[in-house]
Design an enzyme around this catalytic site. Structure first.
Site, PDB file in Angstrom:
ATOM      1  N   LYS A 185     -10.476  15.213  19.687  1.00  0.00           N
ATOM      2  CA  LYS A 185     -10.954  13.906  19.213  1.00  0.00           C
ATOM      3  C   LYS A 185     -10.561  12.818  20.195  1.00  0.00           C
ATOM      4  O   LYS A 185     -11.375  11.950  20.549  1.00  0.00           O
ATOM      5  CB  LYS A 185     -10.359  13.612  17.820  1.00  0.00           C
ATOM      6  CG  LYS A 185     -10.939  14.473  16.706  1.00  0.00           C
ATOM      7  CD  LYS A 185     -10.175  14.323  15.392  1.00  0.00           C
ATOM      8  CE  LYS A 185     -10.749  15.276  14.345  1.00  0.00           C
ATOM      9  NZ  LYS A 185     -10.006  15.284  13.076  1.00  0.00           N
ATOM     10  N   GLN A 243      -4.746  12.891  10.388  1.00  0.00           N
ATOM     11  CA  GLN A 243      -5.164  14.293  10.479  1.00  0.00           C
ATOM     12  C   GLN A 243      -4.555  15.102   9.323  1.00  0.00           C
ATOM     13  O   GLN A 243      -3.362  15.012   9.046  1.00  0.00           O
ATOM     14  CB  GLN A 243      -4.719  14.882  11.837  1.00  0.00           C
ATOM     15  CG  GLN A 243      -5.161  16.305  12.092  1.00  0.00           C
ATOM     16  CD  GLN A 243      -6.672  16.455  12.262  1.00  0.00           C
ATOM     17  OE1 GLN A 243      -7.375  15.525  12.613  1.00  0.00           O
ATOM     18  NE2 GLN A 243      -7.179  17.647  12.001  1.00  0.00           N
ATOM     19  N   ASP A 251     -12.755   8.483   8.549  1.00  0.00           N
ATOM     20  CA  ASP A 251     -12.951   9.787   7.909  1.00  0.00           C
ATOM     21  C   ASP A 251     -13.871   9.684   6.691  1.00  0.00           C
ATOM     22  O   ASP A 251     -14.412  10.692   6.230  1.00  0.00           O
ATOM     23  CB  ASP A 251     -11.603  10.329   7.410  1.00  0.00           C
ATOM     24  CG  ASP A 251     -11.030  11.425   8.285  1.00  0.00           C
ATOM     25  OD1 ASP A 251     -11.826  12.158   8.908  1.00  0.00           O
ATOM     26  OD2 ASP A 251      -9.799  11.566   8.319  1.00  0.00           O
TER      27      ASP A 251
END
Ligand code: GUN
Length: 281
Positions: A50, A94, A117
């Site tokens: 990412k 994460q 997200d």
């Protein structure tokens, strides 16, 4: 007849190039901060990927790596700092988090405007009620792949296999918004093969290697495989038995190289959206 392969690597590279062009035309660089807690090895790979993709597309990418023993209060404190930092447009915590941390509390702590997200209940609620907001990256990526197939969505029967907050539920909402007739099937569904066999569009997101067999697939269907399962021999397998399914489907995503690369590209797309929306607000 063999299915047409929906190549996520190619599509993601194209999307990332488009995003890089858009970012280069701005008078600022959008900022993405990824927070990793502990040393889960798979998370390490994902976070690096990412970070690298964001840098390459011209974003200011930063990873904050906190120790495995980080307390919930410490993590929430870090998130509060990022919420208040004007240079940070997107925050991604994460998952999974270590057991002493309540993941939902961490998700709830992220400013919904920076929630790239799309996991915050405000964004989930916006999606469910048809309002604009941050859409989770994997379902957003699946919708790009589906669009690439050219298959019509209006009135199509879509079956989503899996009901997770991260993929299954938001995926179903997006397909509904695209005028599909949507069924969410899961581990307690009475007859999974029969449900899947009705699908013009089948999204598999259950995390069970090669669960979906060829005879579960309607001939010509679009099959989108979200599963990434590590087999005992080290190979990666999707939730779909790819070789046999490719003989029956009209379109199919491979694993790896299907949905996975699109998730990262859509994280960048969400970060750019967040950066533009924050400056327009
Ligand atoms: N872990 C595995 N996939 C994801 C994701 O899409 N977002 C976050 N935050 N963690 C993950």
């Amino acid at each position: 007849m063999a299915a047409t392969i929906l190549d996520g690597k190619v599509l993601a590279a194209r999307l990332r190039a488009t995003l890089a062009t858009r970012v280069a035309a701005l008078h600022f660089r959008p900022g993405l901060t990824v927070v990793r807690v502990g040393d889960d090895p798979a998370s390490g790979v994902y976070v690096r990927n990412k970070d690298r993709a964001a840098q390459e597309a011209g974003f200011i990418a930063r990873t904050i790596h906190l120790p495995a023993a980080t307390t919930q209060a410490e993590l929430l404190g870090q998130i509060a700092v990022l919420n208040a930092d004007p240079a940070v447009d997107g925050i991604l915590v994460q998952l999974p988090l270590p057991p002493q941390i309540d993941a939902q509390a961490a998700i709830n702590a992220v400013d919904p405007a920076k929630d790239v997200d799309g996991f915050h209940p405000i964004n989930a609620g916006r999606l469910a009620s048809g309002q604009p907001g941050m859409v989770p990256c994997t379902p957003r990526g699946v919708m790009h792949l589906l669009a690439e197939s050219g298959a019509p969505t209006r009135g199509a029967r879509a079956v989503v296999l899996g009901r997770s907050q991260i993929v299954g539920r938001p995926m179903a909402q997006l397909l509904l918004t695209a005028d599909c007739t949507v069924t969410i099937a899961h581990s307690r569904t009475a007859d999974l093969p029969a449900e899947c066999a009705r699908a013009d569009i089948l999204v598999a997101a259950v995390g069970r290697p090669e669960l979906v067999r060829a005879d579960w697939i309607k001939p010509g269907a679009v099959v989108l495989d979200v599963g990434i399962n590590r087999l005992l021999d080290g190979r990666l397998a999707g939730d779909v038995a790819y070789a046999e399914a490719a003989e029956r489907a009209g379109f199919i995503t491979p694993v790896p190289g299907g949905v996975g690369p699109m998730t990262i590209a859509c994280l960048l797309e969400n970060t750019l959206d967040a950066a533009l929306a924050r400056r327009a607000a």
